[in-house]
Design a protein around this motif. Structure first.
Motif, PDB file in Angstrom:
ATOM      1  N   LYS A  78       0.907  -1.204   0.083  1.00  0.00           N
ATOM      2  CA  LYS A  78       0.036   0.050   0.006  1.00  0.00           C
ATOM      3  C   LYS A  78       0.803   1.249  -0.098  1.00  0.00           C
ATOM      4  O   LYS A  78       0.383   2.349  -0.739  1.00  0.00           O
ATOM      5  CB  LYS A  78      -0.878   0.023   1.174  1.00  0.00           C
ATOM      6  N   LYS A  79       1.900   1.064   0.723  1.00  0.00           N
ATOM      7  CA  LYS A  79       2.988   2.428   0.865  1.00  0.00           C
ATOM      8  C   LYS A  79       3.511   2.713  -0.339  1.00  0.00           C
ATOM      9  O   LYS A  79       4.015   3.795  -0.571  1.00  0.00           O
ATOM     10  CB  LYS A  79       3.791   2.107   1.975  1.00  0.00           C
ATOM     11  N   ASP A  80       3.589   1.807  -1.352  1.00  0.00           N
ATOM     12  CA  ASP A  80       4.294   2.075  -2.629  1.00  0.00           C
ATOM     13  C   ASP A  80       3.342   3.064  -3.466  1.00  0.00           C
ATOM     14  O   ASP A  80       3.818   3.630  -4.413  1.00  0.00           O
ATOM     15  CB  ASP A  80       4.253   0.777  -3.537  1.00  0.00           C
ATOM     16  N   TYR A  81       2.205   3.215  -3.202  1.00  0.00           N
ATOM     17  CA  TYR A  81       1.271   4.232  -3.778  1.00  0.00           C
ATOM     18  C   TYR A  81       1.856   5.602  -3.609  1.00  0.00           C
ATOM     19  O   TYR A  81       1.931   6.241  -4.441  1.00  0.00           O
ATOM     20  CB  TYR A  81      -0.093   4.002  -3.365  1.00  0.00           C
ATOM     21  N   ASP A  82       2.197   5.967  -2.310  1.00  0.00           N
ATOM     22  CA  ASP A  82       2.754   7.216  -1.905  1.00  0.00           C
ATOM     23  C   ASP A  82       4.138   7.371  -2.436  1.00  0.00           C
ATOM     24  O   ASP A  82       4.680   8.113  -3.017  1.00  0.00           O
ATOM     25  CB  ASP A  82       2.809   7.420  -0.631  1.00  0.00           C
ATOM     26  N   LYS A  83       4.947   6.386  -2.380  1.00  0.00           N
ATOM     27  CA  LYS A  83       6.280   6.527  -2.675  1.00  0.00           C
ATOM     28  C   LYS A  83       6.502   6.871  -4.143  1.00  0.00           C
ATOM     29  O   LYS A  83       7.337   7.464  -4.677  1.00  0.00           O
ATOM     30  CB  LYS A  83       7.023   4.938  -2.410  1.00  0.00           C
ATOM     31  N   ASP A  85       5.604   7.872  -8.307  1.00  0.00           N
ATOM     32  CA  ASP A  85       4.859   8.646  -9.127  1.00  0.00           C
ATOM     33  C   ASP A  85       4.030   8.139 -10.189  1.00  0.00           C
ATOM     34  O   ASP A  85       3.119   8.684 -10.641  1.00  0.00           O
ATOM     35  CB  ASP A  85       5.698   9.777  -9.818  1.00  0.00           C
ATOM     36  N   VAL A 102      -3.730  -1.121  -2.892  1.00  0.00           N
ATOM     37  CA  VAL A 102      -3.470   0.227  -2.758  1.00  0.00           C
ATOM     38  C   VAL A 102      -4.698   1.159  -2.547  1.00  0.00           C
ATOM     39  O   VAL A 102      -4.703   2.209  -1.979  1.00  0.00           O
ATOM     40  CB  VAL A 102      -2.548   0.978  -3.865  1.00  0.00           C
ATOM     41  N   ASP A 105      -7.130   5.234  -6.943  1.00  0.00           N
ATOM     42  CA  ASP A 105      -6.043   5.885  -7.568  1.00  0.00           C
ATOM     43  C   ASP A 105      -6.314   7.199  -7.681  1.00  0.00           C
ATOM     44  O   ASP A 105      -6.537   7.994  -8.572  1.00  0.00           O
ATOM     45  CB  ASP A 105      -5.854   5.148  -8.907  1.00  0.00           C
ATOM     46  N   GLN A 107      -4.581   9.792  -7.297  1.00  0.00           N
ATOM     47  CA  GLN A 107      -3.629  10.815  -7.726  1.00  0.00           C
ATOM     48  C   GLN A 107      -3.352  10.741  -9.399  1.00  0.00           C
ATOM     49  O   GLN A 107      -2.221  10.907 -10.069  1.00  0.00           O
ATOM     50  CB  GLN A 107      -2.437  10.993  -7.138  1.00  0.00           C
ATOM     51  N   LYS A 109      -2.037   7.783 -10.823  1.00  0.00           N
ATOM     52  CA  LYS A 109      -0.732   7.212 -11.068  1.00  0.00           C
ATOM     53  C   LYS A 109      -0.666   5.928 -11.663  1.00  0.00           C
ATOM     54  O   LYS A 109       0.499   5.574 -12.234  1.00  0.00           O
ATOM     55  CB  LYS A 109       0.028   6.826  -9.605  1.00  0.00           C
TER      56      LYS A 109
END
Ligand code: 4NP
Length: 154
Positions: A78-83, A85, A102, A105, A107, A109
């Motif tokens: 899940k944290k890959d979504y913030d990490k 672009d 995640v 979506d 943003q 991405k």
């Protein structure tokens, strides 16, 4: 720094091929410093097995003179979504599976790699088709057009 995560089902064929093809592409253009590039799976099968890149995928990369290092399969978190672009999937099914992990979506991405091309479509899974040559050329096409897209935006 533009952070790009390539994603497929197993993270032993298509997404590591895309990771190293894209790394080679930006290296050759002298823009590697502008990128952080990684790959991941939607499934956890190969992470549980500690699997590396599949032999036929490595063979294809070697044949095309694409350098690669060891990559162990890991499932997207899940944290890959913030990490990252850009989260670039190989096929529709990857996208629905990524969203299960995640969430939404919000943003924008998450995209299919070939959606940056004039011919948007899935990249077939060579684990099932055995056709690593088609996979290779589809990935190169997608990565070239993705790079064009990024630089058009800036
Ligand atoms: P990939 O191919 O998604 O391109 O890495 C696969 C590799 C392994 C499996 C499925 C797809 N598997 O079921 O183990």
């Amino acid at each position: 720094m533009i952070k790009v995560l390539f994603v497929c089902l197993g993270n032993i064929c298509r997404s590591p091929m895309a990771e190293f093809i894209f790394k080679d592409m930006v290296n050759k253009k002298g823009i590697a410093d502008e990128f952080y590039i990684d790959s991941a799976a939607t499934s956890n099968y190969n992470e549980l097995d500690g699997a590396g890149i599949y032999a036929d995928a490595k063979k294809m990369l070697k044949q095309m003179n694409i350098p690669f290092t060891e990559h162990k399969s890991r499932q997207i978190r899940k944290k890959d979504y913030d990490k990252f672009d850009y989260i670039l999937a190989m096929e529709d099914k990857n996208i629905s599976n990524i969203l299960k992990i995640v969430g939404t979506d919000s943003q924008n991405k998450i995209h299919r790699l070939l959606d940056f091309t004039q011919n948007p479509r899935n990249i077939s899974d060579p684990w099932y088709t055995g056709d690593f040559v088609t996979t290779y050329y589809d990935i190169v096409y997608g990565c070239e057009e993705f790079l064009n897209h990024i630089y058009k935006e800036q």
